[in-house]
Write an enzyme that holds these catalytic residues in place. Structure first.
Site, mmCIF file in Angstrom:
data_model
loop_
_atom_site.group_PDB
_atom_site.id
_atom_site.type_symbol
_atom_site.label_atom_id
_atom_site.label_comp_id
_atom_site.label_asym_id
_atom_site.label_seq_id
_atom_site.Cartn_x
_atom_site.Cartn_y
_atom_site.Cartn_z
ATOM 1 N N ARG A 1 0.875 -1.188 0.000
ATOM 2 C CA ARG A 1 0.000 0.000 0.000
ATOM 3 C C ARG A 1 0.902 1.225 0.000
ATOM 4 N NH1 ARG A 1 -5.419 1.639 3.309
ATOM 5 N NH2 ARG A 1 -6.192 0.198 1.747
ATOM 6 N N HIS B 1 -7.318 0.785 -6.573
ATOM 7 C CA HIS B 1 -7.537 -0.036 -5.368
ATOM 8 C C HIS B 1 -8.237 -1.318 -5.827
ATOM 9 C CE1 HIS B 1 -7.872 -1.201 -1.334
ATOM 10 N NE2 HIS B 1 -8.712 -0.306 -0.847
ATOM 11 N N GLN C 1 -10.257 -3.739 -3.382
ATOM 12 C CA GLN C 1 -11.568 -3.236 -2.959
ATOM 13 C C GLN C 1 -12.615 -3.538 -4.019
ATOM 14 O OE1 GLN C 1 -12.428 -1.410 0.065
ATOM 15 N NE2 GLN C 1 -14.403 -2.073 -0.739
ATOM 16 N N ASP D 1 -17.088 7.043 -1.506
ATOM 17 C CA ASP D 1 -15.773 6.895 -0.881
ATOM 18 C C ASP D 1 -15.509 8.223 -0.173
ATOM 19 O OD1 ASP D 1 -13.075 6.354 -0.321
ATOM 20 O OD2 ASP D 1 -12.393 6.703 -2.367
ATOM 21 N N CYS E 1 -16.642 1.994 0.520
ATOM 22 C CA CYS E 1 -15.450 1.161 0.741
ATOM 23 C C CYS E 1 -14.925 1.311 2.165
ATOM 24 C CB CYS E 1 -14.380 1.474 -0.297
ATOM 25 S SG CYS E 1 -13.876 3.201 -0.349
ATOM 26 N N ARG F 1 -13.819 -8.227 1.699
ATOM 27 C CA ARG F 1 -12.397 -8.008 1.415
ATOM 28 C C ARG F 1 -11.616 -9.292 1.684
ATOM 29 N NH1 ARG F 1 -10.405 -2.913 1.472
ATOM 30 N NH2 ARG F 1 -8.605 -4.033 0.612
#
Ligand code: CP
Ligand code: NVA
Length: 304
Positions: free
Chosen positions: A101, A128, A131, A218, A258, A286
């Site tokens: 990340r 991402h 996700q 988001d 998310c 996830r």
């Protein structure tokens, strides 16, 4: 599939396969199963905060028989300026895969190229992908399919989530609408790279919500954008998902976020709490979606 660097790199077949595998891993969780990561250690280099991604990968690697090794970038020499390509060449000789990340997508690409081990993008400023795979699993569970559905992303359409959604729409062929003010719409350079895709961009949140099957949002202030907080909160305020917007959507529409969620900013507190079960199912997914990614990467690495 050698790496998961972005939805951009996947085919529709890859995505369908990962979601199908995630469904079975979810239903088999806790039962005796294969341990494809047995005797493996997977590095996890994180340069940004994380709750869901970190925990779901640590648990997922462990449940598949492996050992996760969490490395905060500030605790390793990367944080003091050691280049990513040197970090990659060291870890590539010691661990079996790596989950990263960070900010710059190029760092994840370079890590994959220099390390020679399966590499997963656990969020960059560009994408991402983990996700999105969990979100597609959730849509599959709640709506049966994404085919013929209208997914609407409200808010900062020029962030990693907006871009990953655009690639998913292109690869799978469902309709995506991005509802955002002009300065937060995907920029021309990205749209040119995306090419022909079933993606509509609008600044009209109400028009976007009409006939929607998935209302998605988001945070308005992605990690790294904190200095722009004041302007973002002001400009994006008309794009909040709330009961007024939901009334325009198809009956049976789902609300997705998310997470982490900022109440009464991108999503009203009342709607978040009313739809908490579907939003936290999405968060749980996830784990299952990423286990599917780990299984496929481990299998494909053995086949080279
Ligand atoms: N959605 C998501 O990636 O959450 P975290 O930042 O907590 O990992
Ligand atoms: N766009 C957000 C996603 C958080 C999971 C960010 O990059 O901070």
């Amino acid at each position: 599939m050698k790496h998961l660097l972005g939805i951009e790199d996947l085919t529709g077949d890859h995505i369908n396969d990962l979601v199908t595998l995630a469904v079975s891993l979810k239903s088999e969780r806790g039962k005796y199963g294969s341990r494809p990561l047995e005797n493996q250690t997977w590095g996890m280099i994180f340069s940004k905060s994380s709750t869901r991604t970190r925990v779901s990968f640590e648990v997922g690697v462990y449940e598949l028989g492996g050992r996760p090794l969490f490395l905060n970038s500030n605790d390793i020499q990367l944080g003091r300026g050691e280049p990513i390509k040197d970090t990659a060449r060291v870890l590539g000789r010691m661990v079996h895969g790596c989950i990263i990340r960070t900010y710059d997508q190029q760092d994840v690409v370079d890590f994959a190229n220099y390390s020679g081990i399966p590499t997963i993008n656990a969020l960059t400023d560009e994408e991402h992908p983990c996700q999105i795979l969990a979100d597609l699993l959730t849509i599959h569970e709640k709506l049966g399919t994404w085919e013929g559905k209208k997914v609407v992303f409200f808010g900062d359409g020029d962030c990693n989530m907006g871009r990953s959604w655009a690639w998913a729409a292109k690869r799978l062929g469902f309709d995506l609408t991005i509802a955002a003010p002009p300065e937060f719409q995907p920029q021309a350079e990205f749209m040119n790279r995306l090419g022909e895709a079933p993606v509509t961009i609008t600044d009209d949140a109400e028009a976007a919500a009409r006939d929607a099957d998935v209302l998605y949002t988001d945070t308005w202030i992605s990690m790294g954008k904190e200095a722009e907080a004041e302007q973002r909160l002001k400009t994006l305020a008309p794009y909040q998902i709330n009961h007024d917007l939901l009334k325009l959507a198809n009956s049976g529409a789902i609300v997705q976020h998310c997470l982490p969620a900022y109440r009464d900013k991108e999503l009203s507190e009342a709607l978040l709490e009313e739809r908490a079960s579907e939003i936290f199912d999405q968060a749980e997914n996830r784990l299952h979606a990423q286990k599917a990614v780990l299984v496929r990467l481990a299998e494909d690495h053995l086949n080279v």
